[in-house]
Structure formats: C-alpha cells, structure tokens
Scaffold this motif. Structure first.
Motif, PDB file in Angstrom:
ATOM      1  N   GLU B  25       0.799  -1.237   0.000  1.00  0.00           N
ATOM      2  CA  GLU B  25       0.000   0.000   0.000  1.00  0.00           C
ATOM      3  C   GLU B  25       0.829   1.282   0.000  1.00  0.00           C
ATOM      4  O   GLU B  25       0.522   2.229  -0.702  1.00  0.00           O
ATOM      5  CB  GLU B  25      -0.934   0.009   1.206  1.00  0.00           C
ATOM      6  CG  GLU B  25      -2.302  -0.566   0.859  1.00  0.00           C
ATOM      7  CD  GLU B  25      -3.207  -0.587   2.051  1.00  0.00           C
ATOM      8  OE1 GLU B  25      -3.002   0.240   2.963  1.00  0.00           O
ATOM      9  OE2 GLU B  25      -4.108  -1.449   2.078  1.00  0.00           O
ATOM     10  N   ASP B  26       1.887   1.284   0.813  1.00  0.00           N
ATOM     11  CA  ASP B  26       2.621   2.546   0.956  1.00  0.00           C
ATOM     12  C   ASP B  26       3.886   2.570   0.099  1.00  0.00           C
ATOM     13  O   ASP B  26       4.869   3.193   0.444  1.00  0.00           O
ATOM     14  CB  ASP B  26       2.978   2.785   2.427  1.00  0.00           C
ATOM     15  CG  ASP B  26       3.656   1.575   3.035  1.00  0.00           C
ATOM     16  OD1 ASP B  26       3.718   0.533   2.343  1.00  0.00           O
ATOM     17  OD2 ASP B  26       4.124   1.653   4.178  1.00  0.00           O
ATOM     18  N   ALA B  27       3.833   1.892  -1.048  1.00  0.00           N
ATOM     19  CA  ALA B  27       5.010   1.808  -1.909  1.00  0.00           C
ATOM     20  C   ALA B  27       5.432   3.193  -2.380  1.00  0.00           C
ATOM     21  O   ALA B  27       4.610   3.984  -2.824  1.00  0.00           O
ATOM     22  CB  ALA B  27       4.708   0.922  -3.114  1.00  0.00           C
ATOM     23  N   SER B  28       6.730   3.458  -2.277  1.00  0.00           N
ATOM     24  CA  SER B  28       7.237   4.747  -2.719  1.00  0.00           C
ATOM     25  C   SER B  28       8.556   4.533  -3.443  1.00  0.00           C
ATOM     26  O   SER B  28       9.385   3.739  -3.023  1.00  0.00           O
ATOM     27  CB  SER B  28       7.430   5.655  -1.501  1.00  0.00           C
ATOM     28  OG  SER B  28       8.036   6.857  -1.881  1.00  0.00           O
ATOM     29  N   GLU B  36       5.931   6.908  -9.106  1.00  0.00           N
ATOM     30  CA  GLU B  36       5.016   5.876  -8.630  1.00  0.00           C
ATOM     31  C   GLU B  36       5.597   4.498  -8.944  1.00  0.00           C
ATOM     32  O   GLU B  36       6.134   4.278 -10.029  1.00  0.00           O
ATOM     33  CB  GLU B  36       3.686   6.047  -9.371  1.00  0.00           C
ATOM     34  CG  GLU B  36       2.502   5.513  -8.616  1.00  0.00           C
ATOM     35  CD  GLU B  36       1.217   5.842  -9.372  1.00  0.00           C
ATOM     36  OE1 GLU B  36       0.488   4.894  -9.665  1.00  0.00           O
ATOM     37  OE2 GLU B  36       0.995   7.036  -9.675  1.00  0.00           O
ATOM     38  N   ASP B  62      17.208   8.002   1.956  1.00  0.00           N
ATOM     39  CA  ASP B  62      15.817   7.716   1.586  1.00  0.00           C
ATOM     40  C   ASP B  62      15.746   6.732   0.427  1.00  0.00           C
ATOM     41  O   ASP B  62      14.925   5.817   0.431  1.00  0.00           O
ATOM     42  CB  ASP B  62      15.097   9.012   1.176  1.00  0.00           C
ATOM     43  CG  ASP B  62      14.520   9.725   2.393  1.00  0.00           C
ATOM     44  OD1 ASP B  62      14.543   9.122   3.487  1.00  0.00           O
ATOM     45  OD2 ASP B  62      14.069  10.878   2.237  1.00  0.00           O
ATOM     46  N   ARG B  66      14.004   3.110   0.625  1.00  0.00           N
ATOM     47  CA  ARG B  66      12.838   2.811  -0.206  1.00  0.00           C
ATOM     48  C   ARG B  66      13.060   1.557  -1.035  1.00  0.00           C
ATOM     49  O   ARG B  66      12.151   0.751  -1.205  1.00  0.00           O
ATOM     50  CB  ARG B  66      12.533   4.002  -1.120  1.00  0.00           C
ATOM     51  CG  ARG B  66      11.905   5.139  -0.354  1.00  0.00           C
ATOM     52  CD  ARG B  66      11.490   6.252  -1.283  1.00  0.00           C
ATOM     53  NE  ARG B  66      11.012   7.381  -0.518  1.00  0.00           N
ATOM     54  CZ  ARG B  66      11.383   8.641  -0.738  1.00  0.00           C
ATOM     55  NH1 ARG B  66      12.223   8.916  -1.715  1.00  0.00           N
ATOM     56  NH2 ARG B  66      10.898   9.603  -0.002  1.00  0.00           N
ATOM     57  N   SER B  69      12.780  -1.302   1.492  1.00  0.00           N
ATOM     58  CA  SER B  69      11.475  -1.529   2.129  1.00  0.00           C
ATOM     59  C   SER B  69      10.426  -1.980   1.110  1.00  0.00           C
ATOM     60  O   SER B  69       9.546  -2.771   1.454  1.00  0.00           O
ATOM     61  CB  SER B  69      11.012  -0.319   2.941  1.00  0.00           C
ATOM     62  OG  SER B  69      10.998   0.816   2.141  1.00  0.00           O
ATOM     63  N   LEU B  70      10.535  -1.528  -0.140  1.00  0.00           N
ATOM     64  CA  LEU B  70       9.601  -2.039  -1.149  1.00  0.00           C
ATOM     65  C   LEU B  70       9.786  -3.554  -1.321  1.00  0.00           C
ATOM     66  O   LEU B  70       8.820  -4.314  -1.330  1.00  0.00           O
ATOM     67  CB  LEU B  70       9.822  -1.332  -2.494  1.00  0.00           C
ATOM     68  CG  LEU B  70       9.003  -1.895  -3.668  1.00  0.00           C
ATOM     69  CD1 LEU B  70       7.508  -1.750  -3.420  1.00  0.00           C
ATOM     70  CD2 LEU B  70       9.371  -1.213  -4.982  1.00  0.00           C
TER      71      LEU B  70
END
Lengths: 133, 256
Positions: B25-28, B36, B62, B66, B69-70
């Motif tokens: 859901e919070d993919a960045s 996106e 960051d 990212r 975490s993705l």
C-alpha cells in the motif's frame, strides 16, 4: 513458541534495520543488472556511502592498543586519534538503530571533508611528535 | 512523433516478482521526486519499477530505504528476486524486451525456488570493554605488553602498541570465528542456507545471513534469542528480517 526478551536489544523479535544495515544488504547483494542487460542499461551516478571500517592494519592495531590502555584507566587522556575513539563509541551504541543511523548519516555527510581533515590531523600529530625528539 | 536524443527519465528496477504480485500500500519510489511504483508484467513474471530523473545521482538514505522496504514489504506476500541497488534502464519496453523476456525461464525458476522462503540477517557486535577484558585474560602476552607500554615514552611505545594491537586484533578475529561457528551450528537445523558475511566493523562478532522456510521463522527467532541471552553483556545482538533473499541470489555467469 516465543522469543525470550533479551538485553541485547532483541526483545520481542527482530530489530528494525538501520541505514548501515541497509547499505550492507542492497549495495553488495542481489542480482547484478549488468549480467542481464547491456543495451538499455543507464549508468546513473550512485552516491556510495561506505560505512565499513577496514578491520586489519596499523590504524586498527593502534586503536585497539589505545582501547586496551584505557581499560580501567579512565583518567588517562592520551592525545591522538580522538576521532577514532569517537567512532568506536558510536559503534558501541549500535544496539539502538537510531544512533547507528545518526552516526552513519553524519559520516556520510562529512565523508569527503572528514576524510581529508582526519588525514591532515594525523600527519600533524606525527610531525609534532617528531619534533619532540 | 519525435523522440529526443537526450533522455531525462529512466526506469529504475527494484526486483523481479511473480506476475500476480500486488503492490504494497505505501510503496514509494527512489529519487528526489519519487515516481510511482509500477508493475511491469511479462507472462508469469513481473518487474517492480519506477521512473527516475537521470540528472541526479541516486543513493540518498531515503533512496536506499525505499529500495529495501519495497522489496521487503513485497516478500511478505510473494517471492522476490532483489536487484542490487542502482539498476536503471531506458524504458519500460526495455525492461520487458531485455530483462524479463530473455531471462524469463531463469527468473521463474529462481522465484519457484524461493517460494515460502525468507532471509534473516544476524548482526552481533562485541561490547568493546567486555571483549578487551576477555582478551587480556586469555592472552598473557597482551596483558604483559599493556603493562610494558604504561611506563614507556609514547613515541618509543609505538611499535609495542602496534604489536599489542595486532595481538588484540588477532584474538578478536579468533573469537569472531569461534562465535560465528557456534551460531552457524545452532542455526543449521532451522535454516536452509547460510551465508557468512564479511565483518563490517572491527568489533563485529557475527555477521550472518540465513535463508529460512516461513514455517521455521519462529524457530529461527528462538535460536537467535537464545544467543542474544547467552551473549548478553559481551555482544550487542540484533536479528534483522524477514527480508528478501539478497544473500542467496547469484547472478548468472557473464557469458557474453
């Protein structure tokens, strides 16, 4: 089945990853795109942050000797390598990933300057000692 | 229709996943203006991608977070073949035509092999004071040199210091090896594969990655917890994961 709470910062299971942990994992490991793609590969510039410390060499040995010397001798204030001592201390609070992140961020920010400064300081120290002879 | 010769955007690739993947859901995405995250599908497999501007280097904290975490959020649901940080291709079409299509079978086989398996990393770092005390107790020569240095002029002591430091370094390396072996043995029954990582710090006690079946995760965490207890006060012990199997994916040989 449960994980026993432990003093090592493991209570309740896995710890969150700090930046140093992420660096160790995704900059070194995983599939290498070059092995699969040639034509459409774009070589974008990557800022590399190397959080690793060279673990064998004269600098390390002197640092260990210094640390051994400091054991139970808290009042002794030896000159030299103060930054090194500091970085060792930062490493020691590694159980709290926040501190590690902070340490690495600082290290990264100061990387270039810090590195040259340190080299200069070390040379100065050596020169000063030389003169005393 | 005109195509500029100078590209300003590239397609960053995070990893290869099964085609039926859903985005967390919070993919960045990575980059100064995170694009996106998109799923580029080809048959049974897919790549996780996002657009990145090419005029700026990648690799801020960051960006690194990212990327990982993705992949780690994705591996909670499906197997993932993680790409090393920094893979950028020219276009979405190139992702299909040059990455997914030609290597599809290989990737699919890798994903099948990783089905139901996750990675953990154990990091242990010696508590400096504690490990140095151990060394002084166990290596009489180190204790002797320490006394010797105390009465010496600092300049003259340099060689002795180096000798003392080398003894300490070797003793810590020997401890690292013994502690690593002990942990490897204990974890062997609950893990499928193990990787001994290079120490990333001179006080590293253990630095290991394990591939574990999902139904043995609790067992792995229990063993790790036992070691954290056993080494309390001498090793700061951390268990990281579950994460994608970064340590257990080997790129094919560069055959040309």
């Amino acid at each position: 089945m449960t994980v026993q709470p432990a003093t090592g910062g493991m209570a309740g299971g896995p710890s969150p990853s700090g930046l140093a942990d992420v660096i160790d994992t995704i900059l070194d490991k995983g599939l290498v795109i070059d092995a699969y793609v040639r034509v459409s590969l774009i070589g974008i510039e990557i800022l590399t942050i190397d959080a690793r410390i060279v673990i064998a060499g004269v600098d390390t040995y002197l640092r260990f000797a210094e640390a051994v010397n400091r054991l139970d001798l808290s009042e002794t204030k030896e000159p030299g390598l103060p930054e090194m001592v500091q970085s060792t201390k930062q490493g020691k609070v590694g159980g709290k990933s926040k501190d590690v992140v902070q340490g690495v961020l600082e290290a990264a920010g100061e990387k270039l300057h810090g590195f040259t400064d340190r080299t200069d300081e070390r040379q100065e120290t050596r020169r000063r000692r030389g003169k005393e002879h | 229709m005109s195509v500029g010769t100078e590209r300003s955007l590239g397609v960053y690739v995070y990893g290869v996943v099964p085609g039926d993947v859903e985005l967390p859901e919070d993919a960045s995405g990575v980059g100064a203006k995170p694009g996106e995250v998109e799923i580029v599908r080809h048959g049974e497999i897919a790549a996780l991608t996002s657009e990145v501007p090419l005029d700026r280097p990648l690799g801020t904290p960051d960006d690194l977070y990212r990327h990982q975490s993705l992949l780690d959020a994705t591996v909670a649901e499906v197997p993932v073949l993680p790409l090393r940080f920094g893979a950028v291709l020219t276009s979405t079409e190139a992702v299909v035509d040059e990455l997914l299509a030609p290597h599809g079978e290989e990737f699919l086989a890798g994903l099948k092999e990783l089905e139901g398996r996750v990675q953990y990393v154990v990091k242990g770092r010696y508590v400096e004071q504690a490990v140095l005390r151990e060394v002084l107790e166990e290596v009489p020569e180190a204790a002797r040199l320490r006394e010797e240095i105390r009465d010496m002029d600092e300049d003259l002591a340099r060689d002795v210091r180096i000798r003392l430091g080398e003894l300490v370094g070797n003793a810590i390396a020997a401890k690292r090896e013994a502690d690593t072996r002990a942990l490897l043995e204990a974890v062997a029954p609950v893990s499928l594969l193990r990787n001994v990582r290079e120490p990333s710090h001179e006080l590293d006690a253990v630095h290991l990655a394990f591939l574990v079946a999902r139904d043995r995760q609790a067992d792995l965490e229990q063993v790790a917890g036992e070691f954290a207890d056993r080494w309390a006060g001498r090793v700061e012990f951390r268990l990281l994961g579950p994460m994608a199997a970064y340590d257990f994916i080997v790129s094919r040989k560069d055959g040309g």
